[in-house]
Scaffold this motif. Structure first.
Motif, PDB file in Angstrom:
ATOM      1  N   GLN A  19       0.830  -1.204   0.000  1.00 37.02           N
ATOM      2  CA  GLN A  19       0.000   0.000   0.000  1.00 37.02           C
ATOM      3  C   GLN A  19       0.865   1.254   0.000  1.00 37.02           C
ATOM      4  O   GLN A  19       0.623   2.186  -0.764  1.00 37.02           O
ATOM      5  CB  GLN A  19      -0.940   0.030   1.214  1.00 37.02           C
ATOM      6  CG  GLN A  19      -2.100  -0.913   1.123  1.00 37.02           C
ATOM      7  CD  GLN A  19      -3.097  -0.501   0.067  1.00 37.02           C
ATOM      8  OE1 GLN A  19      -2.778  -0.351  -1.113  1.00 37.02           O
ATOM      9  NE2 GLN A  19      -4.323  -0.330   0.480  1.00 37.02           N
ATOM     10  N   ASP A  22       2.460   1.750  -3.392  1.00 37.65           N
ATOM     11  CA  ASP A  22       1.490   2.167  -4.395  1.00 37.65           C
ATOM     12  C   ASP A  22       1.044   3.613  -4.194  1.00 37.65           C
ATOM     13  O   ASP A  22       0.865   4.351  -5.166  1.00 37.65           O
ATOM     14  CB  ASP A  22       0.278   1.232  -4.397  1.00 37.65           C
ATOM     15  CG  ASP A  22       0.614  -0.162  -4.927  1.00 37.65           C
ATOM     16  OD1 ASP A  22       1.720  -0.351  -5.480  1.00 37.65           O
ATOM     17  OD2 ASP A  22      -0.244  -1.056  -4.771  1.00 37.65           O
ATOM     18  N   VAL A  23       0.867   4.030  -2.949  1.00 42.46           N
ATOM     19  CA  VAL A  23       0.485   5.424  -2.671  1.00 42.46           C
ATOM     20  C   VAL A  23       1.614   6.359  -3.097  1.00 42.46           C
ATOM     21  O   VAL A  23       1.366   7.390  -3.732  1.00 42.46           O
ATOM     22  CB  VAL A  23       0.130   5.621  -1.182  1.00 42.46           C
ATOM     23  CG1 VAL A  23      -0.028   7.099  -0.846  1.00 42.46           C
ATOM     24  CG2 VAL A  23      -1.142   4.852  -0.826  1.00 42.46           C
ATOM     25  N   PHE A  42       5.005  11.897   1.933  1.00 44.55           N
ATOM     26  CA  PHE A  42       3.984  10.990   2.464  1.00 44.55           C
ATOM     27  C   PHE A  42       4.287  10.614   3.907  1.00 44.55           C
ATOM     28  O   PHE A  42       3.395  10.632   4.757  1.00 44.55           O
ATOM     29  CB  PHE A  42       3.866   9.742   1.589  1.00 44.55           C
ATOM     30  CG  PHE A  42       2.774   8.817   2.027  1.00 44.55           C
ATOM     31  CD1 PHE A  42       1.465   9.258   2.139  1.00 44.55           C
ATOM     32  CD2 PHE A  42       3.046   7.490   2.322  1.00 44.55           C
ATOM     33  CE1 PHE A  42       0.442   8.402   2.552  1.00 44.55           C
ATOM     34  CE2 PHE A  42       2.031   6.622   2.721  1.00 44.55           C
ATOM     35  CZ  PHE A  42       0.732   7.083   2.833  1.00 44.55           C
ATOM     36  N   THR A  47      -1.934  11.467   6.966  1.00 46.40           N
ATOM     37  CA  THR A  47      -2.495  10.288   6.314  1.00 46.40           C
ATOM     38  C   THR A  47      -1.610   9.072   6.583  1.00 46.40           C
ATOM     39  O   THR A  47      -2.111   7.990   6.897  1.00 46.40           O
ATOM     40  CB  THR A  47      -2.641  10.520   4.798  1.00 46.40           C
ATOM     41  OG1 THR A  47      -3.432  11.690   4.590  1.00 46.40           O
ATOM     42  CG2 THR A  47      -3.284   9.326   4.117  1.00 46.40           C
ATOM     43  N   TYR A  48      -0.304   9.251   6.488  1.00 47.67           N
ATOM     44  CA  TYR A  48       0.620   8.153   6.785  1.00 47.67           C
ATOM     45  C   TYR A  48       0.499   7.736   8.245  1.00 47.67           C
ATOM     46  O   TYR A  48       0.471   6.546   8.556  1.00 47.67           O
ATOM     47  CB  TYR A  48       2.059   8.554   6.452  1.00 47.67           C
ATOM     48  CG  TYR A  48       3.062   7.475   6.770  1.00 47.67           C
ATOM     49  CD1 TYR A  48       3.146   6.326   5.985  1.00 47.67           C
ATOM     50  CD2 TYR A  48       3.920   7.595   7.849  1.00 47.67           C
ATOM     51  CE1 TYR A  48       4.064   5.329   6.271  1.00 47.67           C
ATOM     52  CE2 TYR A  48       4.840   6.606   8.142  1.00 47.67           C
ATOM     53  CZ  TYR A  48       4.908   5.480   7.356  1.00 47.67           C
ATOM     54  OH  TYR A  48       5.818   4.489   7.653  1.00 47.67           O
ATOM     55  N   ALA A  63      -5.132   1.902  -2.770  1.00 50.93           N
ATOM     56  CA  ALA A  63      -4.065   2.909  -2.762  1.00 50.93           C
ATOM     57  C   ALA A  63      -4.604   4.243  -3.269  1.00 50.93           C
ATOM     58  O   ALA A  63      -4.215   5.300  -2.774  1.00 50.93           O
ATOM     59  CB  ALA A  63      -2.892   2.439  -3.604  1.00 50.93           C
ATOM     60  N   ILE A  66      -6.362   6.010  -0.400  1.00 48.47           N
ATOM     61  CA  ILE A  66      -5.390   6.544   0.557  1.00 48.47           C
ATOM     62  C   ILE A  66      -4.703   7.770  -0.036  1.00 48.47           C
ATOM     63  O   ILE A  66      -4.513   8.787   0.653  1.00 48.47           O
ATOM     64  CB  ILE A  66      -4.370   5.464   0.959  1.00 48.47           C
ATOM     65  CG1 ILE A  66      -5.089   4.295   1.653  1.00 48.47           C
ATOM     66  CG2 ILE A  66      -3.287   6.044   1.867  1.00 48.47           C
ATOM     67  CD1 ILE A  66      -4.243   3.043   1.807  1.00 48.47           C
ATOM     68  N   ALA A  67      -4.345   7.712  -1.302  1.00 48.10           N
ATOM     69  CA  ALA A  67      -3.718   8.860  -1.966  1.00 48.10           C
ATOM     70  C   ALA A  67      -4.677  10.045  -2.004  1.00 48.10           C
ATOM     71  O   ALA A  67      -4.257  11.189  -1.790  1.00 48.10           O
ATOM     72  CB  ALA A  67      -3.268   8.490  -3.375  1.00 48.10           C
ATOM     73  N   TYR A  70      -4.542  11.692   1.210  1.00 48.56           N
ATOM     74  CA  TYR A  70      -3.294  12.450   1.297  1.00 48.56           C
ATOM     75  C   TYR A  70      -3.434  13.786   0.563  1.00 48.56           C
ATOM     76  O   TYR A  70      -3.093  14.836   1.110  1.00 48.56           O
ATOM     77  CB  TYR A  70      -2.137  11.632   0.719  1.00 48.56           C
ATOM     78  CG  TYR A  70      -0.894  12.446   0.526  1.00 48.56           C
ATOM     79  CD1 TYR A  70      -0.067  12.741   1.596  1.00 48.56           C
ATOM     80  CD2 TYR A  70      -0.559  12.954  -0.730  1.00 48.56           C
ATOM     81  CE1 TYR A  70       1.073  13.517   1.429  1.00 48.56           C
ATOM     82  CE2 TYR A  70       0.577  13.727  -0.906  1.00 48.56           C
ATOM     83  CZ  TYR A  70       1.381  14.007   0.176  1.00 48.56           C
ATOM     84  OH  TYR A  70       2.496  14.777   0.002  1.00 48.56           O
TER      85      TYR A  70
END
Length: 80
Positions: A19, A22-23, A42, A47-48, A63, A66-67, A70
């Motif tokens: 993950q 990919d992010v 990141f 978010t991380y 991903a 999640i991105a 972010y």
């Protein structure tokens, strides 16, 4: 055990690493940042930090999701 991620007693470390990779790839593609800069951006994000808490199951999202979180954070905080 330090350096490993668990959810409900199961080792999800590989899932987390995939993950994160990919992010970071999405951040690179979207911003044009190189790998070290995208990784640092990141890793310094909320978010991380949320992703590290395996109990909230953010790691189980895509991903892309999640991105998006972010980038939403970056809109609010100018993180990139």
């Amino acid at each position: 055990m330090e350096g490993k991620y668990f959810f409900n007693g199961k080792d999800i470390t590989m899932n987390m690493f995939i993950q994160i990779r990919d992010v970071i790839d999405i951040i690179q593609e979207t911003t044009g940042l190189n790998f070290p800069d995208a990784t640092l951006a990141f890793y310094e994000s909320q978010t991380y930090k949320a992703l590290q808490n395996t109990e909230n199951t953010l790691w189980a999202e895509s991903a892309g999701y999640i991105a998006d979180r972010y980038f939403e954070e970056c809109t609010e905080t100018n993180c990139i």
